[in-house]
Design an enzyme around this catalytic site. Structure first.
Site, PDB file in Angstrom:
ATOM      1  N   HIS A 147       0.834  -1.209   0.000  1.00 57.24           N
ATOM      2  CA  HIS A 147       0.000   0.000   0.000  1.00 57.24           C
ATOM      3  C   HIS A 147       0.864   1.253   0.000  1.00 57.24           C
ATOM      4  CE1 HIS A 147       0.370  -0.402   4.496  1.00 57.24           C
ATOM      5  NE2 HIS A 147       0.405   0.924   4.434  1.00 57.24           N
ATOM      6  N   ASP A 177       0.105  -7.396   0.481  1.00 50.64           N
ATOM      7  CA  ASP A 177       0.558  -6.062   0.890  1.00 50.64           C
ATOM      8  C   ASP A 177       2.083  -6.006   0.878  1.00 50.64           C
ATOM      9  OD1 ASP A 177       0.578  -3.452   1.640  1.00 50.64           O
ATOM     10  OD2 ASP A 177      -0.380  -3.730   3.599  1.00 50.64           O
ATOM     11  N   GLY A 253       3.182   5.639   9.490  1.00 44.72           N
ATOM     12  CA  GLY A 253       4.576   5.863   9.113  1.00 44.72           C
ATOM     13  C   GLY A 253       5.431   4.636   9.331  1.00 44.72           C
ATOM     14  N   SER A 255       4.450   1.703   8.400  1.00 44.04           N
ATOM     15  CA  SER A 255       4.105   0.787   7.315  1.00 44.04           C
ATOM     16  C   SER A 255       5.323   0.363   6.513  1.00 44.04           C
ATOM     17  CB  SER A 255       3.105   1.435   6.357  1.00 44.04           C
ATOM     18  OG  SER A 255       1.799   1.242   6.792  1.00 44.04           O
ATOM     19  N   SER A 270       1.830  -4.064   7.818  1.00 43.14           N
ATOM     20  CA  SER A 270       0.699  -3.719   6.963  1.00 43.14           C
ATOM     21  C   SER A 270      -0.185  -2.668   7.623  1.00 43.14           C
ATOM     22  CB  SER A 270      -0.122  -4.971   6.642  1.00 43.14           C
ATOM     23  OG  SER A 270      -1.296  -4.638   5.919  1.00 43.14           O
TER      24      SER A 270
END
Length: 299
Positions: A147, A177, A253, A255, A270
């Site tokens: 993402h 993801d 942040g 991620s 994720s």
């Protein structure tokens, strides 16, 4: 425009992932679901649990995550703070005759994709965290969340976007993801470490495994794996499958940041709910799937 790999799962594949053996759910407040006979709990077949899982997916309620608990033979549906009682009833109604197979649990906070080796990386769409440096022969890349790479082309090492890292060469989101960025800047160090921890191999998660996560917002935090093969509905059609569920906290942040256990790479951050002040539930993309998809390895 989203960049997507062509490896999205078919419905049949999703069902296979859903019926995989799962266990070890985190302790969260439960919303009781009455059974047909409280004194003699019913058992449910794999087909019934798969049908219940498909029904939850079909209900399409954002802020839900679900996985099978093989010990109780129930489908555990975790709902975040945004899911109303009416929406819970909608989930039960969607499950129909298999509604008794559901065990619905409430978790604080809201499930979100956490966009805003743990180091900060920047694209035109925001900030994420570098997962693991990887390579194929003499070509170097890094992994992060799909993402994050979805719709992003160029990546920088600083918020001013003056030091280029590389360009997105693959992205898989939703369904999966994970994404991969090829380094184009030859002057950037490409250590095979996460912070001070050397990463030498990759492994699949197991329930109860002690794990550590590193991210550009909250730094390093540890916890354990609580379930496997979870499905998460972030809303807006963003549903991911086969996630690792943990009790490690994370915030926007973080991620794409790495999940690891000792020297072993385990996953990519994720999303989830909560924060690192009060705690929360966080989901991770298994890193072995990304390594296999792109034909790269940690080092």
């Amino acid at each position: 425009m989203r960049i997507k790999r062509t490896s999205n799962r078919s419905n049949a594949a999703r069902r296979v992932r859903t019926t995989a053996v799962l266990a070890g759910l985190a302790a969260v407040a439960a919303l009781a679901v009455p059974t047909a006979n409280a004194e003699t709990p019913r058992t449910f077949s794999a087909n019934q649990l798969t049908a219940a899982s498909d029904a939850v997916l079909g209900a399409d309620i954002a802020g839900t995550a679900w996985n099978i608990d093989p010990q109780s033979k129930r489908l555990v549906v975790t709902v975040d703070s945004t899911v109303s009682k009416a929406e819970i009833n909608q989930i039960k109604k969607s499950a129909g005759a298999n509604a008794d197979a559901l065990r619905i649990e409430r978790t604080p906070g809201k499930f979100t994709k956490l966009i805003s080796g743990g180091d900060a990386i920047y694209s035109s769409t925001g900030r994420c965290s570098l997962g693991f440096n990887v390579r194929s022969g003499s070509t170097y890349y890094f992994l992060t969340a799909g993402h994050c790479t979805d719709g992003a082309t160029t990546w920088w090492a600083n918020s001013a976007r003056t030091t280029v890292l590389g360009t997105t060469s693959g992205s898989s989101f939703p369904n999966n993801d994970y994404g991969i960025v090829r380094y184009t800047n030859t002057t950037i160090p490409k250590d095979g470490t996460v912070g001070g921890q050397d990463i030498t191999s990759a492994a699949n998660a197991t329930v109860g495994m002690a794990v550590t996560r590193r991210g550009s917002t909250t730094g390093t935090h540890s916890g354990s794996v609580t379930a496997l093969n979870a499905t998460v509905n972030y809303g807006g059609g963003d549903v991911v499958y086969g996630m690792i569920r943990t009790n490690v906290c994370a915030e926007p942040g973080d991620s794409g940041g790495p999940l690891y256990s000792g020297t072993r790479a385990i996953g990519l951050t994720s999303g989830g709910s909560g924060n690192c002040s009060s705690g929360g539930t966080t989901f991770f993309q298994p890193v072995t799937e990304a390594l296999s998809a792109y034909g790269v390895s940690v080092y």
